[in-house]
Scaffold this active site. Structure first.
Site, short mmCIF file in Angstrom:
data_model
loop_
_atom_site.label_atom_id
_atom_site.label_comp_id
_atom_site.label_asym_id
_atom_site.label_seq_id
_atom_site.Cartn_x
_atom_site.Cartn_y
_atom_site.Cartn_z
N TRP A 164 0.82 -1.22 0.00
CA TRP A 164 0.00 0.00 0.00
C TRP A 164 0.85 1.27 0.00
O TRP A 164 0.33 2.36 -0.21
CB TRP A 164 -0.87 0.02 1.25
CG TRP A 164 -0.12 -0.33 2.49
CD1 TRP A 164 -0.05 -1.54 3.12
CD2 TRP A 164 0.75 0.54 3.24
NE1 TRP A 164 0.79 -1.49 4.21
CE2 TRP A 164 1.30 -0.23 4.30
CE3 TRP A 164 1.11 1.88 3.14
CZ2 TRP A 164 2.19 0.31 5.24
CZ3 TRP A 164 2.00 2.41 4.06
CH2 TRP A 164 2.52 1.63 5.10
N ASN A 165 2.16 1.15 0.24
CA ASN A 165 2.89 2.41 0.49
C ASN A 165 3.23 3.17 -0.78
O ASN A 165 3.42 4.38 -0.77
CB ASN A 165 4.13 2.14 1.33
CG ASN A 165 5.10 1.18 0.67
OD1 ASN A 165 4.76 0.47 -0.27
ND2 ASN A 165 6.33 1.18 1.15
N PRO A 189 -3.41 -5.55 -6.32
CA PRO A 189 -2.98 -4.44 -5.45
C PRO A 189 -3.33 -4.70 -4.00
O PRO A 189 -4.15 -5.58 -3.69
CB PRO A 189 -3.74 -3.25 -6.01
CG PRO A 189 -4.99 -3.83 -6.57
CD PRO A 189 -4.62 -5.18 -7.10
N ALA A 190 -2.75 -3.91 -3.10
CA ALA A 190 -3.04 -4.06 -1.68
C ALA A 190 -4.49 -3.67 -1.39
O ALA A 190 -5.07 -2.82 -2.07
CB ALA A 190 -2.10 -3.17 -0.86
N GLY A 242 6.94 -6.19 -0.57
CA GLY A 242 6.26 -6.16 0.73
C GLY A 242 7.19 -6.67 1.80
O GLY A 242 8.42 -6.63 1.66
N SER A 243 6.61 -7.17 2.88
CA SER A 243 7.43 -7.60 4.03
C SER A 243 8.17 -8.90 3.73
O SER A 243 7.72 -9.73 2.93
CB SER A 243 6.52 -7.81 5.24
OG SER A 243 5.64 -8.88 4.98
N GLU A 264 11.04 -7.94 -3.52
CA GLU A 264 11.53 -6.67 -2.94
C GLU A 264 10.96 -6.60 -1.54
O GLU A 264 9.77 -6.32 -1.36
CB GLU A 264 11.04 -5.50 -3.79
CG GLU A 264 11.67 -5.40 -5.14
CD GLU A 264 13.16 -5.08 -5.07
OE1 GLU A 264 13.84 -5.21 -6.08
OE2 GLU A 264 13.64 -4.71 -3.97
N GLU A 395 11.99 -3.13 11.67
CA GLU A 395 11.66 -1.97 10.84
C GLU A 395 10.47 -1.23 11.45
O GLU A 395 9.42 -1.82 11.66
CB GLU A 395 11.28 -2.49 9.47
CG GLU A 395 11.16 -1.52 8.39
CD GLU A 395 10.86 -2.26 7.09
OE1 GLU A 395 10.15 -3.27 7.11
OE2 GLU A 395 11.34 -1.80 6.05
N1 LIG Z 1 11.54 -3.86 -0.46
C1 LIG Z 1 10.57 -3.05 -0.85
O1 LIG Z 1 10.59 -2.44 -1.92
C2 LIG Z 1 9.38 -2.86 0.04
C3 LIG Z 1 9.20 -3.55 1.23
N2 LIG Z 1 8.09 -3.32 2.01
C4 LIG Z 1 8.00 -3.96 3.33
O2 LIG Z 1 6.62 -4.40 3.57
C5 LIG Z 1 6.24 -4.06 4.90
C6 LIG Z 1 5.12 -3.06 4.93
O3 LIG Z 1 4.30 -3.19 3.81
P1 LIG Z 1 3.01 -4.10 3.92
O4 LIG Z 1 2.15 -3.81 2.75
O5 LIG Z 1 2.39 -4.05 5.25
O6 LIG Z 1 3.62 -5.53 3.71
P2 LIG Z 1 2.85 -6.91 3.60
O7 LIG Z 1 3.92 -7.82 3.25
O8 LIG Z 1 1.98 -7.21 4.75
O9 LIG Z 1 1.82 -6.76 2.34
C7 LIG Z 1 2.33 -6.59 1.06
C8 LIG Z 1 1.30 -7.15 0.08
O10 LIG Z 1 1.23 -8.55 0.27
C9 LIG Z 1 -0.13 -8.94 0.46
N3 LIG Z 1 -0.17 -10.12 1.31
C10 LIG Z 1 -0.16 -10.20 2.65
N4 LIG Z 1 -0.17 -11.49 3.05
C11 LIG Z 1 -0.22 -12.26 1.93
C12 LIG Z 1 -0.27 -13.66 1.66
N5 LIG Z 1 -0.28 -14.56 2.63
N6 LIG Z 1 -0.30 -14.08 0.36
C13 LIG Z 1 -0.29 -13.18 -0.65
N7 LIG Z 1 -0.25 -11.83 -0.46
C14 LIG Z 1 -0.22 -11.38 0.81
C15 LIG Z 1 -0.77 -7.73 1.08
O11 LIG Z 1 -2.17 -7.81 0.87
P3 LIG Z 1 -3.17 -6.99 1.84
O12 LIG Z 1 -3.00 -5.59 1.48
O13 LIG Z 1 -4.53 -7.47 1.54
O14 LIG Z 1 -2.76 -7.29 3.24
C16 LIG Z 1 -0.11 -6.61 0.29
O15 LIG Z 1 -0.76 -6.45 -0.93
C17 LIG Z 1 7.48 -3.52 5.54
O16 LIG Z 1 8.24 -4.57 6.10
C18 LIG Z 1 8.27 -2.94 4.38
O17 LIG Z 1 9.63 -2.82 4.61
C19 LIG Z 1 7.09 -2.50 1.65
C20 LIG Z 1 7.22 -1.82 0.46
C21 LIG Z 1 8.37 -1.92 -0.40
O1 LIG Z 2 8.12 0.35 -1.48
C1 LIG Z 2 9.04 1.07 -1.24
O2 LIG Z 2 9.35 1.43 -0.12
C2 LIG Z 2 9.82 1.52 -2.42
O3 LIG Z 2 10.55 0.45 -2.96
C3 LIG Z 2 10.74 2.64 -2.04
S1 LIG Z 2 11.15 3.58 -3.42
O4 LIG Z 2 11.60 2.68 -4.51
O5 LIG Z 2 9.95 4.29 -3.81
O6 LIG Z 2 12.22 4.45 -2.96
#
Ligand SMILES: NC(=O)C1=CN([C@@H]2O[C@H](COP(=O)(O)OP(=O)(O)OC[C@H]3O[C@@H](n4cnc5c(N)ncnc54)[C@H](OP(=O)(O)O)[C@@H]3O)[C@@H](O)[C@H]2O)C=CC1
Ligand SMILES: O=C(O)[C@H](O)CS(=O)(=O)O
Length: 491
Positions: A164-165, A189-190, A242-243, A264, A395
Site C-alpha cells: 500500500w505504500n 494491489p493491496a 512487501g514484508s 523486494e 523496521e
Molecule cells: N523492499 C521493498 O521495496 C518494500 C518492502 N516493504 C515492506 O513491507 C512491509 C510493509 O508493507 P506491507 O504492505 O504491510 O507488507 P505486507 O507484506 O503485509 O503486504 C504486502 C502485500 O502482500 C499482500 N499479502 C499479505 N499477506 C499475503 C499472503 N499470505 N499471500 C499473498 N499476499 C499477501 C498484502 O495484501 P493486503 O493488502 O490485503 O494485506 C499486500 O498487498 C514492511 O516490512 C516494508 O519494509 C514494503 C514496500 C516496499
Molecule cells: O516500497 C518502497 O518502499 C519503495 O521500494 C521505495 S522507493 O523505490 O519508492 O524508494
C-alpha cells in the site's frame, strides 16, 4: 479535504479515472464476492467500494493473459514501446488526478503523491525504450560445423502482489519490464490502495493495450489470490514487494512450481553521519530519508548513527527541522507528513518508542499520536539509542528517528551490518578513502553517499540477505522477465 460529504469524484478533472471494478481480459468486471471498502487514512472516511474479485476471477485473468501474451510476444519491441509510450503520456497528462486518488487512499501529501506518479510513469517510459534493446548473441562454435546462438524470450504471464505504500510505482516498476519483455501482467494491489492500480488499467485501455495483456484483480483476500498466483501453471513469474515475512510465504508456495520470483522485501536502513560530514546536508538528507512517505518506505533510514564528535550538534539541528514539520491531511496545502496507513502502524511506532524509553532512550521531539483525529503521529526523535532496543532489529515503518552514537568506522560498520536485512544504507562523509572503504564494507544492495534519496528508474533497486531477490529498474531490470535460450545449429 475529504470527508463524508466531499465525494472523491468531485475533486477530479476526469472522474472516469475513479473506477472501482476489476479489469480482467480487457473487460470491466464486478466482484463475485461483492465489494470491499477503501477508506481515507486521514480520517477513516469510506471513499469507495471496490469490486472484491474471487480466486476464480483471478484464474480467469491468468487464462486470458496466457492467450493475450502469445500475441503480445509477437509484436516487435518497437510496437510494444509505442503502446507503452502512450500509456506513459496519459499517466503524465493525468498526473494531478492520479495523485489525488493516491493521496485519498494512501494518505501521503499531494505533492509527494504526484511525485510518485511521475516516478511510477518513468518505469513505463524507460522500459518502453528498453523493449527495443533485448539483444541476443552469437557464440563462436565449439566445432567447425556448429553455429551457436543465444536468444532472449519473454517468460510468459507475470503476476504481481504489491504493498500500500507506493500504490502506483510498485506496480509500474514491475509492469514496465514485464510488458516490454513481451510478458502479460496480472496485478493484485493491496487491499488498502486498489484505486491507483485500477486507474492504471483505465489508462492502459485508453493507450490501446491489447485485451488481457494487463489485468488488475482487486481483492480483500490476499492469501487466496496469492495462492492462485503461486499454484496456477499459467503463471510463470511471481513478482512481490512487501514484508520479508510475506515474501517467505510466497517463496514457499511458489517452490512447488519452481516458479521464477522477484522479491523486494523489508529493510532496516542505517544512516551514518561521520565527523567529517557536511552536517547541514546530513540533516536535510536525514529528513528526506527518514520522513518520506511518513517513514513508510522500505528504504527509509531506520537507524541513524552519528559519530561522537558531532552527535549533539546533529541532534539539535535535526530536532529544529523536525519541530517545524506540519502533520495533516495530505490533500491540504503545506502538509509535510500525512497520516500513517492505519492504527496498527501507529501501534508499531508507539511500541518502539515505549521500548526505547524503557531502555534509557530519551524523546527529544514528538512522541505522541494525535489520537483525537485519525492516524496522525508527530515526527519523533529519540537520543541515546542502543542496539538492544527494538528498532535496532525491527523496521519501524513510521516517523521515528533513533539516534545511535559511535566512535569509529569499524564499530559503525559492524553495527550497520548487524541485521538480517540488506536493502538500502546511507552515509555522509567527505574523506575519499573513507567513502570507498565504507561503501564497499556495507552489506546492502544500495548505498547512498551524501544523499538520502536513491530511487530512480535508471538504477538497479534491490536488496541482499533477507531483503529480497532480483533487481528492479535499470537495463538489468528487464532480465527478470526474460528466458535465455541457447540454439545449437549444425550446418
Ligand atoms: N523492499 C521493498 O521495496 C518494500 C518492502 N516493504 C515492506 O513491507 C512491509 C510493509 O508493507 P506491507 O504492505 O504491510 O507488507 P505486507 O507484506 O503485509 O503486504 C504486502 C502485500 O502482500 C499482500 N499479502 C499479505 N499477506 C499475503 C499472503 N499470505 N499471500 C499473498 N499476499 C499477501 C498484502 O495484501 P493486503 O493488502 O490485503 O494485506 C499486500 O498487498 C514492511 O516490512 C516494508 O519494509 C514494503 C514496500 C516496499
Ligand atoms: O516500497 C518502497 O518502499 C519503495 O521500494 C521505495 S522507493 O523505490 O519508492 O524508494
Amino acid at each position: 479535504m475529504l470527508d463524508q460529504t466531499t465525494n472523491l469524484k468531485n475533486l477530479l478533472k476526469d472522474p472516469g479515472l475513479l473506477e472501482t471494478r476489476g479489469y480482467v481480459g480487457g473487460a470491466w468486471v464486478e466482484g463475485d464476492k461483492g465489494t470491499f471498502d477503501v477508506t481515507n487514512p486521514a480520517r477513516g472516511d469510506v471513499i469507495a467500494q471496490v469490486s472484491d474479485l474471487s480466486r476464480e476471477q483471478a484464474a480467469e485473468a491468468i487464462a486470458k493473459a496466457e492467450v493475450a501474451q502469445k500475441e503480445w510476444a509477437q509484436w516487435t519491441g518497437k510496437e510494444r514501446a509505442g503502446v507503452m509510450r502512450k500509456w506513459f503520456d496519459l499517466m503524465m497528462q493525468h498526473q494531478d488526478d492520479l495523485g489525488t486518488i493516491l493521496t485519498a487512499e494512501q494518505g501521503k501529501p499531494l505533492a509527494e503523491a504526484k511525485g510518485e506518479i511521475a516516478y511510477g510513469a518513468s518505469f513505463i517510459e524507460f522500459f518502453g525504450e528498453e523493449a527495443k534493446r533485448v539483444y541476443g548473441e552469437m557464440i563462436p562454435g565449439h566445432q567447425r560445423d556448429k553455429r551457436l546462438m543465444v536468444i532472449k524470450q519473454p517468460i510468459g504471464v507475470a503476476a504481481s502482489i504489491t504493498p500500500w505504500n507506493f500504490p502506483n510505482a510498485m506496480i509500474t516498476r514491475k509492469a514496465g519490464p514485464a510488458l516490454a519483455a513481451g510478458c502479460a501482467f496480472v496485478a493484485r494491489p493491496a487491499t488498502e490502495t486498489p484505486l491507483s492500480a485500477i486507474a492504471l488499467a483505465v489508462l492502459a485501455e485508453r493507450a490501446g493495450m491489447p485485451a488481457g495483456v494487463f489485468s488488475v484483480v482487486p481483492s480483500s483476500s490476499a492469501s487466496e489470490i496469492g495462492k492462485e498466483f503461486c499454484e496456477n501453471p499459467g503463471v510463470r513469474k511471481l513478482t512481490f514487494t512487501g514484508s520479508t515475512e510475506v515474501g517467505r510465504i510466497l517463496l514457499r508456495q511458489a517452490a512447488d512450481q519452481v516458479m521464477k520470483c522477484s522479491m523486494e522485501l523489508g529493510g532496516n536502513a542505517p544512516f551514518i553521519v561521520f565527523d567529517d560530514a557536511d552536517l547541514d546536508a546530513a540533516v536535510e538528507g536525514a529528513i528526506m530519508c527518514k520522513f518520506r512517505n511518513n517513514g513508510q518506505t522500505c528504504v527509509c533510514a531506520n537507524r541513524i548513527y552519528v559519530q561522537d564528535g558531532v552527535y549533539d550538534a546533529f541532534a539539535e539541528k535535526l530536532r529544529a527541522r523536525v519541530a517545524a514539520m506540519k502533520v495533516g491531511d495530505g490533500l491540504e496545502d503545506g502538509t509535510d507528513l500525512g497520516p500513517l496507513i492505519n492504527h496498527d502502524a501507529i501501534d508499531k511506532v508507539q511500541e518502539h518508542i515505549a521500548d526505547a524509553k524503557a531502555k534509557g532512550g530519551e524523546v527529544i521531539q514528538g512522541g505522541e499520536a494525535d489520537a483525537t483525529n485519525g492516524n496522525f503521529f508527530g515526527p519523533t526523535i529519540i537520543t541515546g539509542a542502543t542496539r538492544d532496543m527494538a528498532f535496532a532489529t525491527e523496521e519501524t515503518f513510521g516517523p521515528l528517528a533513533p539516534l545511535f552514537r559511535f566512535d569509529d568506522e569499524d564499530e559503525v560498520i559492524a553495527m550497520a551490518n548487524d541485521t538480517i536485512f540488506g536493502l538500502a544504507s546511507y552515509f555522509y562523509a567527505k574523506d575519499l578513502s573513507r567513502v570507498y572503504k565504507v561503501a564497499e564494507a556495507l552489506e546492502y544492495g544500495i548505498v547512498g553517499v551524501n544523499t538520502g534519496i536513491i530511487s530512480t528508474e535508471v538504477a538497479p533497486f534491490g536488496g541482499v540477505k533477507q531483503s529480497g531477490l532480483g533487481r528492479e529498474g535499470s537495463h538489468h531490470g528487464i532480465e527478470d522477465y526474460l528466458e535465455m535460450k541457447y540454439v545449437c545449429l549444425s550446418i
